[in-house]
Structures are given as structure tokens and as C-alpha cells.
Scaffold this motif. Structure first.
Motif, PDB file in Angstrom:
ATOM      1  N   ASP A   1      10.202   8.945   4.543  1.00 24.18           N
ATOM      2  CA  ASP A   1      10.477   8.355   5.854  1.00 24.18           C
ATOM      3  C   ASP A   1      11.825   7.646   5.762  1.00 24.18           C
ATOM      4  N   PRO A   2      12.836   8.157   6.455  1.00 24.20           N
ATOM      5  CA  PRO A   2      14.168   7.545   6.347  1.00 24.20           C
ATOM      6  C   PRO A   2      14.215   6.104   6.840  1.00 24.20           C
ATOM      7  N   ASP A   3      13.232   5.722   7.661  1.00 24.08           N
ATOM      8  CA  ASP A   3      13.216   4.356   8.189  1.00 24.08           C
ATOM      9  C   ASP A   3      12.422   3.398   7.316  1.00 24.08           C
ATOM     10  N   ALA A   4      11.740   3.915   6.302  1.00 21.12           N
ATOM     11  CA  ALA A   4      10.932   3.068   5.437  1.00 21.12           C
ATOM     12  C   ALA A   4      11.809   2.337   4.428  1.00 21.12           C
ATOM     13  N   ILE A   5      11.296   1.258   3.918  1.00 15.20           N
ATOM     14  CA  ILE A   5      12.005   0.489   2.889  1.00 15.20           C
ATOM     15  C   ILE A   5      12.094   1.322   1.621  1.00 15.20           C
ATOM     16  N   ARG A   6      13.284   1.414   1.051  1.00 16.23           N
ATOM     17  CA  ARG A   6      13.487   2.223  -0.153  1.00 16.23           C
ATOM     18  C   ARG A   6      12.825   1.572  -1.371  1.00 16.23           C
ATOM     19  N   PRO A   7      12.494   2.369  -2.388  1.00 14.42           N
ATOM     20  CA  PRO A   7      11.797   1.835  -3.574  1.00 14.42           C
ATOM     21  C   PRO A   7      12.475   0.634  -4.215  1.00 14.42           C
ATOM     22  N   GLY A   8      13.791   0.692  -4.349  1.00 10.44           N
ATOM     23  CA  GLY A   8      14.488  -0.435  -4.961  1.00 10.44           C
ATOM     24  C   GLY A   8      14.322  -1.718  -4.171  1.00 10.44           C
ATOM     25  N   TRP A   9      14.358  -1.597  -2.852  1.00 12.43           N
ATOM     26  CA  TRP A   9      14.225  -2.766  -2.008  1.00 12.43           C
ATOM     27  C   TRP A   9      12.780  -3.226  -1.870  1.00 12.43           C
ATOM     28  N   ALA A  10      11.818  -2.347  -2.176  1.00  9.01           N
ATOM     29  CA  ALA A  10      10.417  -2.778  -2.187  1.00  9.01           C
ATOM     30  C   ALA A  10      10.217  -3.888  -3.222  1.00  9.01           C
ATOM     31  N   VAL A  11      11.092  -3.892  -4.228  1.00 11.17           N
ATOM     32  CA  VAL A  11      11.089  -4.955  -5.242  1.00 11.17           C
ATOM     33  C   VAL A  11      12.163  -5.991  -4.933  1.00 11.17           C
ATOM     34  N   GLY A  12      13.327  -5.529  -4.527  1.00 13.90           N
ATOM     35  CA  GLY A  12      14.468  -6.418  -4.322  1.00 13.90           C
ATOM     36  C   GLY A  12      14.262  -7.477  -3.253  1.00 13.90           C
TER      37      GLY A  12
ATOM     38  N   LEU B   1       9.937 -13.651   2.992  1.00 13.93           N
ATOM     39  CA  LEU B   1       8.727 -14.141   3.634  1.00 13.93           C
ATOM     40  C   LEU B   1       7.932 -13.012   4.295  1.00 13.93           C
ATOM     41  N   TRP B   2       8.615 -11.881   4.607  1.00 16.74           N
ATOM     42  CA  TRP B   2       7.899 -10.792   5.287  1.00 16.74           C
ATOM     43  C   TRP B   2       8.269  -9.392   4.812  1.00 16.74           C
ATOM     44  N   MET B   3       9.477  -9.192   4.288  1.00 23.60           N
ATOM     45  CA  MET B   3       9.896  -7.840   3.922  1.00 23.60           C
ATOM     46  C   MET B   3       9.063  -7.224   2.788  1.00 23.60           C
ATOM     47  N   PRO B   4       8.724  -7.970   1.705  1.00 17.97           N
ATOM     48  CA  PRO B   4       7.873  -7.371   0.672  1.00 17.97           C
ATOM     49  C   PRO B   4       6.501  -6.974   1.218  1.00 17.97           C
ATOM     50  N   PHE B   5       5.979  -7.759   2.165  1.00 21.08           N
ATOM     51  CA  PHE B   5       4.695  -7.443   2.788  1.00 21.08           C
ATOM     52  C   PHE B   5       4.809  -6.150   3.586  1.00 21.08           C
ATOM     53  N   THR B   6       5.911  -5.993   4.301  1.00 18.26           N
ATOM     54  CA  THR B   6       6.146  -4.759   5.049  1.00 18.26           C
ATOM     55  C   THR B   6       6.238  -3.566   4.106  1.00 18.26           C
ATOM     56  N   ALA B   7       6.945  -3.746   2.994  1.00 19.17           N
ATOM     57  CA  ALA B   7       7.076  -2.665   2.006  1.00 19.17           C
ATOM     58  C   ALA B   7       5.714  -2.286   1.434  1.00 19.17           C
TER      59      ALA B   7
ATOM     60  N   LEU C   1      -5.463  -7.848   3.337  1.00 20.90           N
ATOM     61  CA  LEU C   1      -4.053  -7.713   2.950  1.00 20.90           C
ATOM     62  C   LEU C   1      -3.229  -8.908   3.417  1.00 20.90           C
ATOM     63  N   GLY C   2      -3.447  -9.337   4.659  1.00 18.96           N
ATOM     64  CA  GLY C   2      -2.714 -10.486   5.183  1.00 18.96           C
ATOM     65  C   GLY C   2      -3.048 -11.766   4.437  1.00 18.96           C
ATOM     66  N   PHE C   3      -4.308 -11.918   4.035  1.00 17.88           N
ATOM     67  CA  PHE C   3      -4.713 -13.110   3.292  1.00 17.88           C
ATOM     68  C   PHE C   3      -4.044 -13.141   1.923  1.00 17.88           C
ATOM     69  N   TRP C   4      -3.929 -11.942   1.284  1.00 16.55           N
ATOM     70  CA  TRP C   4      -3.210 -11.878   0.011  1.00 16.55           C
ATOM     71  C   TRP C   4      -1.793 -12.401   0.181  1.00 16.55           C
ATOM     72  N   TRP C   5      -1.104 -11.929   1.211  1.00 16.47           N
ATOM     73  CA  TRP C   5       0.287 -12.321   1.384  1.00 16.47           C
ATOM     74  C   TRP C   5       0.408 -13.797   1.758  1.00 16.47           C
ATOM     75  N   PHE C   6      -0.499 -14.262   2.608  1.00 14.37           N
ATOM     76  CA  PHE C   6      -0.494 -15.670   3.000  1.00 14.37           C
ATOM     77  C   PHE C   6      -0.702 -16.560   1.776  1.00 14.37           C
TER      78      PHE C   6
END
Length: 209
Positions: free
Chosen positions: A96-107, A116-122, A140-145
Motif C-alpha cells: 500500500d503506497p499510502d501505508a507507513i513504510r517498515p523503517g518508519w514503523a520503528v522510526g 503519540l499516534w504514528m506508531p499506533f497507526t503503523a 489494542l487502544g488500551f495497549w497504546w494508552f
């Protein structure tokens, strides 16, 4: 379209589980060390412990802190690699070209404000693409919270100046005791996520057919 390599996540997932529980265990040990120090401080206040006991308790805390930092760094490296591989597998299976790339899933974890929200989105994108037939976990939301809450709590705790008076220092010490046990919450849910991602079975031959 980027060409992403597919990796079997079972072994990286096992290492990530061990690293996560090692980190959680070190947090609990750290709490017990502060409980020990709390007992020594109270004994000092009532006259049943001396300066040498306080010095020994400080040495125990320092030694435990060093071990804790070593475990933390190792856990971060192992879990970061696992998250990268999981995101890369998701991209290999369903690009998916609009999805967060693997490197940024960590970065994104180290980018202020956005973390505060991008890793959760990834994570949601990785789960959705790796496990398309399964709904997102209800917790999932409780984990992130809990992760964000504990990260902020520890950051604030780290910026506090230790009180100079012993009675006030006991309250300060208690915050470390609570923190260690509370970290079991996000650690438990993260371990559940690792297990889900590691068990996502796909045939690499089908992925690249």
C-alpha cells in the motif's frame, strides 16, 4: 512498487517475547529493590539501621539500575527489529503506497509529538495487512494508552529532583515501586501483539508469485 523481502517471524517473534518479558521482569525487580530500600529507610528512621545500611541499599539500587539499562537497550533493539520485519512482511503481502513504510514503523517511536499516534497507526496497518481475516484486538487502544501513559509517567519521574529530606524521599521512592509494577500492563499486551504477528502464516512462494 517497492520489493520487500518476506521473513518468517517465528524466531524473531520468540526473541521479541523473551526480550519483552525480560524488560518487564527487570521492571518488577527494580520495584522490589525500591521496596527493599524503603524498608531500610524506615529502619534508619526508627534507629534499627545505620549509615552502612543506607550505603548498601544505594549500591544495590545503582547495580540494579545498570543491569536494567542493559536489558532495556537489548529489548529495544530486538523489538525494533521485530516490528520492522513485521511491517516489511505486511508490505510484501499487501503493498500500500499510502501505508507507513517498515523503517518508519520503528522510526516514529523516537519522533517527538508524532510518537503519540504514528506508531499506533503503523501497528494497526501491520495487523490489518498481515491478518486480514481477523479483527483488530479490542484491547489494542488500551495497549497504546498504557504504553503512552507509562512513558510519560517515567519521563516525568526522571525529571523530578530527589527530595533532600528522608521522609519526603520515601514518597519519591514509592513512585518507582508503582512504576515497575504498572509496566507489566503494556508489556503484557505488547507480548500478545508479538504472538499474533509471529503466528501470521503466509507462504512466501505465494507472496512473490
Amino acid at each position: 512498487m517497492a520489493n520487500y523481502v518476506f521473513t518468517d517471524l517465528k524466531k524473531p517473534g520468540q526473541r521479541a517475547l523473551w526480550a519483552t518479558w525480560a524488560y518487564a521482569g527487570s521492571q518488577v525487580v527494580f520495584s522490589f529493590v525500591h521496596i527493599y530500600q524503603y524498608v531500610i529507610f524506615n529502619r534508619f528512621l526508627d534507629g534499627t539501621a545505620g549509615i552502612e545500611d543506607l550505603t548498601q541499599s544505594d549500591n544495590v539500587v545503582i547495580t540494579t539500575s545498570i543491569v536494567f539499562l542493559v536489558v532495556l537497550v537489548i529489548a529495544l533493539i530486538i523489538n525494533a527489529r521485530f516490528l520492522y520485519l513485521a511491517s516489511r512482511n505486511a508490505a510484501a503481502i499487501h503493498y500500500d503506497p499510502d501505508a507507513i513504510r517498515p523503517g518508519w514503523a520503528v522510526g516514529w517511536y523516537i519522533v517527538p509529538i508524532a510518537n503519540l499516534w504514528m506508531p499506533f497507526t503503523a501497528m494497526k496497518q501491520t495487523l490489518t495487512r498481515l491478518l486480514p481475516s481477523e479483527p483488530l484486538p479490542s484491547w489494542l487502544g488500551f495497549w497504546w494508552f498504557s504504553w503512552i501513559g507509562m512513558s510519560i509517567f517515567d519521563r516525568l519521574l526522571g525529571r523530578m529532583s530527589p527530595p533532600s529530606e528522608l521522609p519526603e524521599y520515601l514518597d519519591y521512592n514509592n513512585l518507582f515501586i508503582v512504576s515497575g509494577f504498572l509496566w507489566l500492563i503494556p508489556a503484557y499486551f505488547f507480548a500478545q501483539l508479538i504472538s499474533r504477528l509471529a503466528q501470521a502464516e503466509h507462504n512466501p512462494a505465494e507472496v512473490f508469485a
